[in-house]
Design an enzyme around this catalytic site. Sequence first.
Site, PDB file in Angstrom:
ATOM      1  N   TRP A   1      31.563  37.579  41.462  1.00  0.00           N
ATOM      2  CA  TRP A   1      32.418  37.127  42.458  1.00  0.00           C
ATOM      3  C   TRP A   1      33.363  37.801  43.411  1.00  0.00           C
ATOM      4  O   TRP A   1      33.155  38.184  44.603  1.00  0.00           O
ATOM      5  CB  TRP A   1      32.860  35.744  41.532  1.00  0.00           C
ATOM      6  CG  TRP A   1      33.821  34.845  42.929  1.00  0.00           C
ATOM      7  CD1 TRP A   1      33.144  33.868  43.811  1.00  0.00           C
ATOM      8  CD2 TRP A   1      34.964  35.107  43.241  1.00  0.00           C
ATOM      9  NE1 TRP A   1      34.856  33.500  44.367  1.00  0.00           N
ATOM     10  CE2 TRP A   1      35.642  34.356  44.313  1.00  0.00           C
ATOM     11  CE3 TRP A   1      35.882  36.254  43.136  1.00  0.00           C
ATOM     12  CZ2 TRP A   1      36.818  34.026  44.635  1.00  0.00           C
ATOM     13  CZ3 TRP A   1      38.150  36.064  43.592  1.00  0.00           C
ATOM     14  CH2 TRP A   1      37.761  34.729  44.713  1.00  0.00           C
ATOM     15  N   ASP A   2      34.098  38.720  42.444  1.00  0.00           N
ATOM     16  CA  ASP A   2      34.998  39.431  43.098  1.00  0.00           C
ATOM     17  C   ASP A   2      33.939  40.915  44.524  1.00  0.00           C
ATOM     18  O   ASP A   2      34.892  40.758  45.291  1.00  0.00           O
ATOM     19  CB  ASP A   2      35.893  40.736  42.324  1.00  0.00           C
ATOM     20  CG  ASP A   2      36.309  39.526  41.003  1.00  0.00           C
ATOM     21  OD1 ASP A   2      35.788  39.178  40.612  1.00  0.00           O
ATOM     22  OD2 ASP A   2      37.593  40.176  40.966  1.00  0.00           O
ATOM     23  N   THR A   3      33.094  41.160  43.966  1.00  0.00           N
ATOM     24  CA  THR A   3      32.295  42.373  44.473  1.00  0.00           C
ATOM     25  C   THR A   3      31.175  41.672  45.714  1.00  0.00           C
ATOM     26  O   THR A   3      31.970  41.799  47.086  1.00  0.00           O
ATOM     27  CB  THR A   3      31.183  42.867  43.648  1.00  0.00           C
ATOM     28  OG1 THR A   3      32.210  43.471  42.669  1.00  0.00           O
ATOM     29  CG2 THR A   3      30.475  43.727  44.797  1.00  0.00           C
TER      30      THR A   3
ATOM     31  N   TYR B   1      45.108  36.342  43.048  1.00  0.00           N
ATOM     32  CA  TYR B   1      45.430  36.639  41.604  1.00  0.00           C
ATOM     33  C   TYR B   1      44.774  38.370  41.207  1.00  0.00           C
ATOM     34  O   TYR B   1      45.507  38.916  41.852  1.00  0.00           O
ATOM     35  CB  TYR B   1      44.053  35.906  41.299  1.00  0.00           C
ATOM     36  CG  TYR B   1      42.481  37.105  41.243  1.00  0.00           C
ATOM     37  CD1 TYR B   1      42.481  37.349  40.083  1.00  0.00           C
ATOM     38  CD2 TYR B   1      41.967  37.733  42.993  1.00  0.00           C
ATOM     39  CE1 TYR B   1      41.128  38.030  39.555  1.00  0.00           C
ATOM     40  CE2 TYR B   1      41.091  37.870  42.241  1.00  0.00           C
ATOM     41  CZ  TYR B   1      40.644  38.465  40.626  1.00  0.00           C
ATOM     42  OH  TYR B   1      39.852  38.970  40.911  1.00  0.00           O
TER      43      TYR B   1
ATOM     44  N   ARG C   1      34.206  32.829  35.834  1.00  0.00           N
ATOM     45  CA  ARG C   1      35.518  33.634  35.967  1.00  0.00           C
ATOM     46  C   ARG C   1      35.874  33.300  37.701  1.00  0.00           C
ATOM     47  O   ARG C   1      36.572  32.233  38.426  1.00  0.00           O
ATOM     48  CB  ARG C   1      35.292  35.183  35.910  1.00  0.00           C
ATOM     49  CG  ARG C   1      36.806  35.716  36.349  1.00  0.00           C
ATOM     50  CD  ARG C   1      36.472  36.788  36.536  1.00  0.00           C
ATOM     51  NE  ARG C   1      37.811  38.040  36.581  1.00  0.00           N
ATOM     52  CZ  ARG C   1      37.537  38.960  37.472  1.00  0.00           C
ATOM     53  NH1 ARG C   1      36.512  38.892  38.114  1.00  0.00           N
ATOM     54  NH2 ARG C   1      38.723  39.664  37.851  1.00  0.00           N
TER      55      ARG C   1
END
Length: 608
Positions: free
Chosen positions: A188-190, A96, A78
């Site tokens: 990845w987001d965190t 996104y 992702r």
Amino acid sequence: MNRAVEVSVVLPAYNEADTIERTVEVTLATLEEFLPAGAFEVIVAEDGCADRTPEIASRLADEDERVRHVHSDQRLGRGGALEYAFRQARGETLAYFDTDLATDMSHLEELIESVRSEGYEFATGSRWIPGNTADRPAKRGIPSRGFNVLVQLLLRSELQDHQCGFKAFDREVLFDVLEDVEDSHWFWDTEVLVHAQRAGYEVREFPVEWTPKGDSKVDLVRDVFGMGSQIVRTFWQVSVSPRLDRRVNVAVGTGLVALALVLMTTYLDPGEVWANMRQADLLVVGASVLVYLCSWPLRGTRYRDILERLGYRSDPAFLTGAIFISQTGNLVFPARLGDAVRAYVMKARRSVPYPSGFASLAIERVFDLLTIAFLAGVVVLGMVVTMSPAELQTAIAGTELAGGQEQAGRTAMVVAAGVGAAAIAVTLGIVLSARSDRNYVRGAVSRLSNDSYADYVAGVIERFAGDVQTVASDRRAFALVGTTSLLVWTIDVLTAVVVLAAFGVELTPFLVGVAFFAVSVGNLAKVLPLTPAGLGLYEGAFAIIVVGLTPLSGPLAISIAVVDHAVKNLVTLAGGLVSMAWLNVSLTTAVEETEAIADDERTRATRE
């Protein structure tokens, strides 16, 4: 690059054939409400899909110039798919959101304008701060709360919700932050938000209306194994590693060695040992040190042969030093964490991937256990032939030792028997599975998880098991490594035999056989991390066998076992110190250095 496009919205898509067309339509319609014509684009980041998503995305891009299709032949994960698409985007404001449209699209203008016109570098929706509307059932809410609390505590984040799939970024700032981001999947987001806050960038978190879509559930592999390990890895990267300069490394390394010396005093009485050693020939004790040292180049040679079979070359001298360092770590770290230190050293200095590094250690341990069990079994067979069952049972069961060591001895015997049996069972399983085409690993992982992150975990485990099987299925390699293992552990036993001689014990063939049995059982007993470095277990097992099968007294047998174990531990510590100085590596820098190396194993696994 066409700078007329101000905003790029990326839709991460993995097997979204049923929803992607509607999601694109809704996104375009929403963007039209607040952005000028030609000022935005919608990118479908199609991540190696196995359904009709690529075909649909290509058609949408052909029909509308505002839509672009970014395709990946391989699975990027992702985070990897998002980053790949962002680097091809035209806009200065990047955004996104999840293609299931769980976050109400009425918030899209607020998200984008937070970065485009209000001066924030990052913006994210939140399902946890006051003012949000989120229907979160317990099976989603409890794990999410726990994850966010851990991130706040360990990574010192001020945000309430790190994983909400609704984010926007300033292009230049995002690419600056991505230099420090290692994860390419769900974390990845965190990681982006944590590094952004630490770099001092402005992050806006605002409440959103959010409705779960689909039957999502807690995933053991992704949520527990994946996210948990990433939190720990990032904590080391941002909180521990920056504080490790050379002075701290030297201090910590010296402290760990000192701790090992202190731990040694927990199982030996210096006064008693010194009294016994006064009666021993110290020159012969010194000779036992030289004998034991002879086993270490063989350990390096054996490790070279294992790595070569796995496709990695290195010189025995370096490998011997790496083993010294890892074994020193095993003396001071619980649960044999020194083995992990060796994997770190091999990754940092010889570019051996972590799965292969741990697999090579597993191969080494399998041969160790098999060889030790073999030596013990040969001696037991000889005793069974030469002694009656009653004599053997009475000798062992009736043994009484000084200092309360008889219980430790019996515990060690039980542990040794269990470890020996387990070693043989595991080895047989590895050899048999090496001849089978059935994929046991992926089947077992799929029972625990149906999330795409399971593909990554299964890939790592498969490579690990495959590396172990590579040696087990090669008769020549199996024989070569097995022979070296036999030499290594024969020297280990001969060290104890020399110590026996230092105490004036007459070395009859029978006593040498007992020494082989006692040392083998003692080594099997200390495999399990029941005590630091197996302290007490080794001595108990050694002494209970020696006293039960020979005329030697309990105190003498214990003293011999203590000196034998102390000689081996001191050689290990000394070798570890020399190796750390020679290779310019400490037990802490071994971990630190790997943070500078990209985790190519995770990236490659997620692409498969």
